[in-house]
Design a protein around this motif. Structure first.
Motif, PDB file in Angstrom:
ATOM      1  N   MET A 192     -69.128   7.400   0.424  1.00  0.00           N
ATOM      2  CA  MET A 192     -69.385   8.041  -0.868  1.00  0.00           C
ATOM      3  C   MET A 192     -68.257   9.016  -1.199  1.00  0.00           C
ATOM      4  O   MET A 192     -68.388   9.859  -2.091  1.00  0.00           O
ATOM      5  CB  MET A 192     -70.739   8.748  -0.865  1.00  0.00           C
ATOM      6  CG  MET A 192     -71.888   7.758  -0.637  1.00  0.00           C
ATOM      7  SD  MET A 192     -73.445   8.255  -1.374  1.00  0.00           S
ATOM      8  CE  MET A 192     -73.776   9.761  -0.497  1.00  0.00           C
ATOM      9  N   HIS A 234     -63.543  13.073   5.092  1.00  0.00           N
ATOM     10  CA  HIS A 234     -63.185  14.005   6.165  1.00  0.00           C
ATOM     11  C   HIS A 234     -62.818  13.175   7.404  1.00  0.00           C
ATOM     12  O   HIS A 234     -62.839  11.929   7.349  1.00  0.00           O
ATOM     13  CB  HIS A 234     -64.335  14.971   6.437  1.00  0.00           C
ATOM     14  CG  HIS A 234     -65.669  14.289   6.604  1.00  0.00           C
ATOM     15  ND1 HIS A 234     -65.943  13.449   7.660  1.00  0.00           N
ATOM     16  CD2 HIS A 234     -66.787  14.266   5.833  1.00  0.00           C
ATOM     17  CE1 HIS A 234     -67.172  12.978   7.556  1.00  0.00           C
ATOM     18  NE2 HIS A 234     -67.708  13.444   6.440  1.00  0.00           N
ATOM     19  N   HIS A 244     -65.059  10.171   8.381  1.00  0.00           N
ATOM     20  CA  HIS A 244     -64.766   8.931   7.642  1.00  0.00           C
ATOM     21  C   HIS A 244     -63.477   8.293   8.175  1.00  0.00           C
ATOM     22  O   HIS A 244     -63.400   7.080   8.371  1.00  0.00           O
ATOM     23  CB  HIS A 244     -64.544   9.226   6.156  1.00  0.00           C
ATOM     24  CG  HIS A 244     -65.745   9.747   5.425  1.00  0.00           C
ATOM     25  ND1 HIS A 244     -65.800  11.019   4.900  1.00  0.00           N
ATOM     26  CD2 HIS A 244     -66.921   9.160   5.113  1.00  0.00           C
ATOM     27  CE1 HIS A 244     -66.959  11.187   4.280  1.00  0.00           C
ATOM     28  NE2 HIS A 244     -67.670  10.085   4.393  1.00  0.00           N
ATOM     29  N   LEU A 269     -63.527   6.126  11.128  1.00  0.00           N
ATOM     30  CA  LEU A 269     -64.007   4.751  10.869  1.00  0.00           C
ATOM     31  C   LEU A 269     -62.849   3.881  10.365  1.00  0.00           C
ATOM     32  O   LEU A 269     -62.757   2.692  10.688  1.00  0.00           O
ATOM     33  CB  LEU A 269     -65.138   4.727   9.845  1.00  0.00           C
ATOM     34  CG  LEU A 269     -66.348   5.642  10.045  1.00  0.00           C
ATOM     35  CD1 LEU A 269     -67.453   5.296   9.038  1.00  0.00           C
ATOM     36  CD2 LEU A 269     -66.919   5.552  11.438  1.00  0.00           C
ATOM     37  N   PHE A 316     -70.090   1.577  10.420  1.00  0.00           N
ATOM     38  CA  PHE A 316     -70.923   2.690   9.954  1.00  0.00           C
ATOM     39  C   PHE A 316     -70.951   3.764  11.048  1.00  0.00           C
ATOM     40  O   PHE A 316     -70.844   3.455  12.231  1.00  0.00           O
ATOM     41  CB  PHE A 316     -72.358   2.218   9.681  1.00  0.00           C
ATOM     42  CG  PHE A 316     -72.459   1.281   8.511  1.00  0.00           C
ATOM     43  CD1 PHE A 316     -72.769   1.748   7.247  1.00  0.00           C
ATOM     44  CD2 PHE A 316     -72.211  -0.080   8.681  1.00  0.00           C
ATOM     45  CE1 PHE A 316     -72.842   0.884   6.163  1.00  0.00           C
ATOM     46  CE2 PHE A 316     -72.287  -0.956   7.598  1.00  0.00           C
ATOM     47  CZ  PHE A 316     -72.601  -0.467   6.338  1.00  0.00           C
ATOM     48  N   GLY A 317     -71.145   5.024  10.643  1.00  0.00           N
ATOM     49  CA  GLY A 317     -71.145   6.132  11.598  1.00  0.00           C
ATOM     50  C   GLY A 317     -72.516   6.350  12.227  1.00  0.00           C
ATOM     51  O   GLY A 317     -73.549   6.199  11.573  1.00  0.00           O
ATOM     52  N   ASP A 371     -75.194   8.968  10.835  1.00  0.00           N
ATOM     53  CA  ASP A 371     -76.356   8.515  10.069  1.00  0.00           C
ATOM     54  C   ASP A 371     -77.026   7.409  10.885  1.00  0.00           C
ATOM     55  O   ASP A 371     -76.974   6.237  10.529  1.00  0.00           O
ATOM     56  CB  ASP A 371     -75.912   8.009   8.693  1.00  0.00           C
ATOM     57  CG  ASP A 371     -75.215   9.102   7.908  1.00  0.00           C
ATOM     58  OD1 ASP A 371     -75.910   9.943   7.338  1.00  0.00           O
ATOM     59  OD2 ASP A 371     -73.962   9.139   7.895  1.00  0.00           O
ATOM     60  N   VAL A 382     -68.041  12.375  14.564  1.00  0.00           N
ATOM     61  CA  VAL A 382     -66.908  13.298  14.702  1.00  0.00           C
ATOM     62  C   VAL A 382     -67.389  14.695  14.314  1.00  0.00           C
ATOM     63  O   VAL A 382     -68.063  14.866  13.292  1.00  0.00           O
ATOM     64  CB  VAL A 382     -65.734  12.847  13.808  1.00  0.00           C
ATOM     65  CG1 VAL A 382     -64.586  13.852  13.884  1.00  0.00           C
ATOM     66  CG2 VAL A 382     -65.249  11.469  14.235  1.00  0.00           C
ATOM     67  N   MET A 400     -69.286  16.652  11.157  1.00  0.00           N
ATOM     68  CA  MET A 400     -68.598  16.623   9.855  1.00  0.00           C
ATOM     69  C   MET A 400     -69.465  15.914   8.830  1.00  0.00           C
ATOM     70  O   MET A 400     -70.116  14.912   9.131  1.00  0.00           O
ATOM     71  CB  MET A 400     -67.265  15.925   9.986  1.00  0.00           C
ATOM     72  CG  MET A 400     -66.280  16.753  10.763  1.00  0.00           C
ATOM     73  SD  MET A 400     -64.639  16.057  10.626  1.00  0.00           S
ATOM     74  CE  MET A 400     -63.767  17.176  11.705  1.00  0.00           C
TER      75      MET A 400
HETATM   76  P1  AMP Z   1     -70.953   8.916   3.507  1.00  0.00           P
HETATM   77  O1  AMP Z   1     -69.711   9.048   2.695  1.00  0.00           O
HETATM   78  O2  AMP Z   1     -71.573  10.228   3.899  1.00  0.00           O
HETATM   79  O3  AMP Z   1     -71.945   7.951   2.900  1.00  0.00           O
HETATM   80  O4  AMP Z   1     -70.515   8.272   4.890  1.00  0.00           O
HETATM   81  C1  AMP Z   1     -69.802   7.064   4.944  1.00  0.00           C
HETATM   82  C2  AMP Z   1     -69.757   6.587   6.369  1.00  0.00           C
HETATM   83  O5  AMP Z   1     -69.117   7.578   7.182  1.00  0.00           O
HETATM   84  C3  AMP Z   1     -71.139   6.351   6.973  1.00  0.00           C
HETATM   85  O6  AMP Z   1     -71.110   5.187   7.788  1.00  0.00           O
HETATM   86  C4  AMP Z   1     -71.357   7.602   7.793  1.00  0.00           C
HETATM   87  O7  AMP Z   1     -72.244   7.422   8.881  1.00  0.00           O
HETATM   88  C5  AMP Z   1     -69.953   7.870   8.283  1.00  0.00           C
HETATM   89  N1  AMP Z   1     -69.797   9.284   8.675  1.00  0.00           N
HETATM   90  C6  AMP Z   1     -70.126  10.376   7.943  1.00  0.00           C
HETATM   91  N2  AMP Z   1     -69.897  11.500   8.642  1.00  0.00           N
HETATM   92  C7  AMP Z   1     -69.432  11.114   9.858  1.00  0.00           C
HETATM   93  C8  AMP Z   1     -69.029  11.803  11.043  1.00  0.00           C
HETATM   94  N3  AMP Z   1     -69.051  13.133  11.132  1.00  0.00           N
HETATM   95  N4  AMP Z   1     -68.601  11.071  12.089  1.00  0.00           N
HETATM   96  C9  AMP Z   1     -68.572   9.718  12.036  1.00  0.00           C
HETATM   97  N5  AMP Z   1     -68.930   9.000  10.949  1.00  0.00           N
HETATM   98  C10 AMP Z   1     -69.357   9.688   9.873  1.00  0.00           C
END
Ligand code: AMP
Length: 284
Positions: free
Chosen positions: A33, A37, A40, A43, A149-150, A153, A179, A187
């Motif tokens: 989204m 940081h 992301h 990944l 995916f992280g 979540d 992370v 994060m």
């Molecule tokens: P988001 O932008 O929050 O929807 O996250 C996009 C992807 O980044 C998802 O697969 C999250 O699980 C992953 N993600 C978000 N924060 C972290 C983190 N601190 N460490 C690892 N992956 C993350």
């Protein structure tokens, strides 16, 4: 201005993907989204390792926000995000428009029956139906071989894996570790909402998980004792409001009263007005 190749239209993304498939290359997809940081970006790095072509999407998905949640306020900075993606050698940034993703008359949603009735799904009733719907749509548009995916979540990762299995999608779903900031805070794009005071109290999530880990390593098996300790740690910080603290089976998410096998400890806490989540797997 960043020089990364961007695609906005669904049809253009599908055509690009078809060309990659015809060329026999392996494609990995990382949906986000935005407001990126290092979590992301980890990944993206993983993606670079596992495939020939790396596609990332940035889309703040309206369908996963409830009416009183932070859709309008969700942080955005596309220019900075594109520069960061370029530095990670991401090949394509897919940036669809909400009106093209959800045109007038849109009415098909993907919903799981069981996993969403736990943890975050209970306090955010539309979250997972929004997540599964957008992820499935993105899978049909990007047509990746692999998706990352992280574990930050964790429930989302399980839900996506289950959906891919149930609907026979030929996509390998990889989970990547959380992370954290140097002091342990996981994060999150939402950390940008925190004031400097709140940032200190936000550390209570990590502190309670770490304490839980220590207790399990020291032989404590009773979930209620660990949850009580975590509750006390978080409540000792002002401006915090616990949504849930759960110790559960790491596959079904059903509550575990005794930690006799690896268990997921997951929590959601409001710090000021910002809702944060974190988790760790506790291994006896
Ligand atoms: P988001 O932008 O929050 O929807 O996250 C996009 C992807 O980044 C998802 O697969 C999250 O699980 C992953 N993600 C978000 N924060 C972290 C983190 N601190 N460490 C690892 N992956 C993350």
């Amino acid at each position: 201005m960043s020089a990364i190749k961007t695609i906005n239209k669904i049809k253009d993304m599908q055509e690009y993907s078809d060309r990659i498939h015809e060329g026999g290359e392996c494609m990995v997809f990382i949906p986000t989204m935005g407001f990126l940081h290092q979590g992301h970006l980890s990944l993206m790095k993983k993606g670079r390792e596992v495939a020939d072509v790396v596609v990332a999407s940035i889309f703040v998905n309206p369908a996963q926000f409830g009416p009183n949640e932070d859709l309008a306020a969700y942080p955005r900075n596309i220019e900075r995000d594109l520069e960061l993606l370029e530095k990670e050698h991401v090949d394509i940034a897919f940036l669809p428009d909400a009106k093209e993703i959800y045109p007038n008359g849109f009415q098909t949603y993907v919903e799981l029956n069981y996993l969403p009735n736990h943890l975050c799904g209970l306090s955010r009733p539309v979250l997972f139906r929004g997540v599964t719907t957008i992820v499935l749509k993105l899978f049909n548009i990007v047509k990746p071989h692999i998706a990352i995916f992280g574990q930050k979540d964790y429930q989302q990762l399980l839900v996506i894996k289950q959906m891919v299995c149930d609907l026979n999608y030929d996509i390998e779903v990889i989970g990547a570790p959380t992370v954290r900031e140097k002091d342990g805070l996981a994060m999150s794009s939402r950390n940008s909402y925190l004031s400097s005071e709140e940032r200190i109290h936000a550390l209570s999530l990590y502190k309670s998980l770490k304490k839980a880990m220590e207790m399990v390593e020291a032989g404590v098996k009773d979930s209620s004792i660990i949850i009580k300790e975590a509750t006390d740690i978080i409540n000792s910080h002002p401006d915090t409001l616990i949504d849930y603290i759960e110790i559960c089976d790491s596959e079904t998410l059903d509550s575990m009263t005794t930690i006799d096998r690896p268990a997921l400890m997951a929590l959601a806490v409001k710090v000021g007005t910002t809702r944060l989540i974190d988790n760790m797997v506790l291994k006896p």
